[in-house]
Design an enzyme around this catalytic site. Structure first.
Site, PDB file in Angstrom:
ATOM      1  NE  ARG A 225     -11.108  -9.693  -2.132  1.00  0.00           N
ATOM      2  CZ  ARG A 225     -11.321  -8.996  -3.113  1.00  0.00           C
ATOM      3  NH1 ARG A 225     -11.726  -9.221  -4.446  1.00  0.00           N
ATOM      4  NH2 ARG A 225     -11.356  -7.522  -2.788  1.00  0.00           N
TER       5      ARG A 225
ATOM      6  CE  LYS B 221      -3.657  -1.764   2.779  1.00  0.00           C
ATOM      7  NZ  LYS B 221      -4.947  -1.633   1.481  1.00  0.00           N
TER       8      LYS B 221
ATOM      9  CG  ASP C  90      -3.873  -4.112  -0.509  1.00  0.00           C
ATOM     10  OD1 ASP C  90      -3.944  -4.609   0.884  1.00  0.00           O
ATOM     11  OD2 ASP C  90      -4.020  -3.018  -0.729  1.00  0.00           O
TER      12      ASP C  90
END
Ligand code: BES
Ligand code: MN
Ligand code: ZN
Length: 498
Positions: free
Chosen positions: A352, A278, A348
């Site tokens: 899930r 990020k 990233d």
């Protein structure tokens, strides 16, 4: 803070009860609105204060004075309530104005004589709103600062109620307190830094909650998670030096045959993005990526406090998402517990990857309903901002009913959500040339394709997904966890038991 009730009867009149501060609502015409005919002297004194024009009776207005002659209270706080047709927003505004007005003063206790059906004509909601407002005024994040913010001085809140309502108000009060205790606990966990709140820290918290409230708890370590073949979850964990944990909590106060509600919470204790790193700005906020897990623990605290008579199971997959020589690489393919393979195109999109294995694990409990809670996608913030959480379910009959129940619980706790589709038409965005699915579906409808990914692991039961990326914490000057969606989860669990 201590909450209690006092019923209005012959020996308890508003005029004679000793308190540091008596709070009374008034309507647009300056008439006291408090389920009781006030003694002449007090009614006249209130009229005189209204006549000064210093309080209009509109929600959001308030007047604090020394108590008029003949009142046992030390101070009188008049709170504008508008008229009876007030919206629930105005009702909340009136209550927040009341609790805010008490903040700067030196009173240690307050007697609140508001009408019972202030919020939506509903006693439960009125009590919940009042209690919640006191809790949010007094919440202070952890003890890492030498210089503390000035404390709220009120220690004791007494609700003045018609004696016929004692039982219903007491019950509402107990629930409201439990929900807010759970919510504050979720805030505390969320606000902890990632160097303290690690996966093993969350596991320890689950163990002590279990001890305190008599839950059954299991904490699975890496080896046990390996034997479950949770290849997707483990692939995220392997980039970090902190070992993963799978936490399972069971509250079994319902009938033995009753199918449980299962709550699954995303517990990424820090999300750096992994190799798909990020950007640096604001990355500290990725300590909040375990807020789904915190909401499960907070909800368990609340149902433990309430002694809720039902069966609830909590599942928390928890690990860090870090870049390292051992981390997932874009293009890697992993095999989930369900046997389905996943091409990791973006490391990233890790939430899930850990949730899918926890959702497969949930099958063994033959659940009545499964709700997962996750700070899952930035796209959900683009869609709904920081106001409403995203609710995702399929749209057959069973799922319509679950969506409606969650929406109702969200409304009555002012913990709003909004429904978005889980529709097969979006599934093809997850096509992969090399595996059963890719872990990302491109920029369009990013929060929906994330839900569609999870949906592939939830075929065995009725399921809803809550994306709380925009609502679990606040950024900026008032940075801090919100404890959402603990209120709506608790209310949903209460409502489904009637
Ligand atoms: N934890 C983030 C989602 C997030 C981002 C929550 C910002 C709150 C604020 C999640 O793991 C993530 O990184 N999602 C990616 C998915 C993308 C790579 C498909 C995102 O939303 O950018
Ligand atoms: Mn991420
Ligand atoms: Zn994340």
């Amino acid at each position: 803070m201590d909450f209690s009730t006092k019923s209005a009867d012959k020996k308890n009149s508003l005029q004679t009860i000793k308190t540091d501060c008596l709070a009374i609502g008034i309507d647009n015409n300056g008439k006291p609105a408090c389920n009781e005919t006030l003694p002449d002297g007090l009614a006249q004194a209130i009229q005189a204060l209204y006549a000064t024009g210093d309080i209009t009776g509109k929600p959001g207005t308030v007047l604090l004075t020394n108590a008029p002659e003949g009142l046992a209270a030390k101070r009188l706080l008049l709170v504008g309530l508008g008229d009876e047709k007030r919206s629930s927003k105005d009702a909340r505004k009136a209550i927040d104005t009341l609790t805010g007005a008490l903040k700067p003063i030196n009173a240690k206790n307050v007697l609140v004589a508001l009408p019972k059906g202030l919020v939506n004509g509903n006693t439960d909601e009125t009590v919940y709103t009042l209690v919640t407002s006191f809790y949010s005024q007094t919440y202070q994040p952890g003890a890492f600062k030498k210089k503390k913010a000035p404390a709220y001085k009120i220690q004791k809140v007494v609700l003045y109620i018609p004696s016929a309502d004692t039982a219903i108000v007491k019950k509402a009060l107990a629930q409201a307190k439990a929900i807010n205790e759970g919510r504050n606990y979720a805030k505390d966990l969320g606000n902890l830094p990632a160097n303290i709140c690690t996966p093993s820290y969350l596991a320890k918290e689950a163990l002590s909650l279990a001890k305190q409230y008599g839950f059954t708890v299991e904490v699975l370590e890496k080896k046990q998670i390996e034997s479950l073949k949770m290849g997707s979850f483990l692939s995220v964990a392997k980039g970090s030096d902190e070992p993963p944990r799978l936490i399972i909590l069971k509250h079994t106060k319902g009938k033995a045959k009753e199918a449980p509600a299962v709550l699954v919470g995303k517990g990424i204790t820090f999300d750096s993005g992994g190799i798909s790193l990020k950007p640096g700005a604001g990355m500290d906020e990725m300590k909040y990526d375990m807020c789904g897990a915190a909401s499960v623990l907070g909800t368990f605290k609340a149902i433990g406090e309430m002694g809720l008579k039902s069966n609830v199971i909590g599942i928390i997959p928890t690990c860090e998402n870090m870049p390292s020589g051992k981390a997932n690489k874009p293009g890697d393919i992993v095999t989930s517990m369900s046997g389905q393979t996943i091409e990791i195109l973006n490391t990233d999109a890790e939430g899930r990857l850990i949730l899918c294995d926890a959702l497969t694990y949930a099958e063994r409990f033959k659940p009545d309903a499964v709700v997962d809670i996750a700070t899952l996608t930035g796209a959900c913030i683009i869609a709904l901002g920081h106001i409403k959480s995203g609710l995702f379910t399929r749209d057959d009959e069973a799922h319509e009913a679950l969506a409606a129940a969650l929406t109702q619980a969200a409304k009555s706790t002012n913990d709003p959500l909004w429904r978005l589709p889980v529709d097969d038409a979006y599934q093809s965005q997850l096509d992969s040339n090399f595996a059963d699915m890719a872990n990302v579906g491109g920029r369009p409808a990013g929060s929906i394709t994330a839900a569609c990914f999870l949906e592939r692991f939830t075929k065995q039961y009725t399921w809803a997904h809550l994306d709380v990326a925009g609502t679990a914490w606040t950024s900026g000057k008032n940075k801090g966890a919100t404890g959402r969606p603990v209120p709506l989860l608790c209310q949903w669990l209460i409502d489904r038991k009637g």
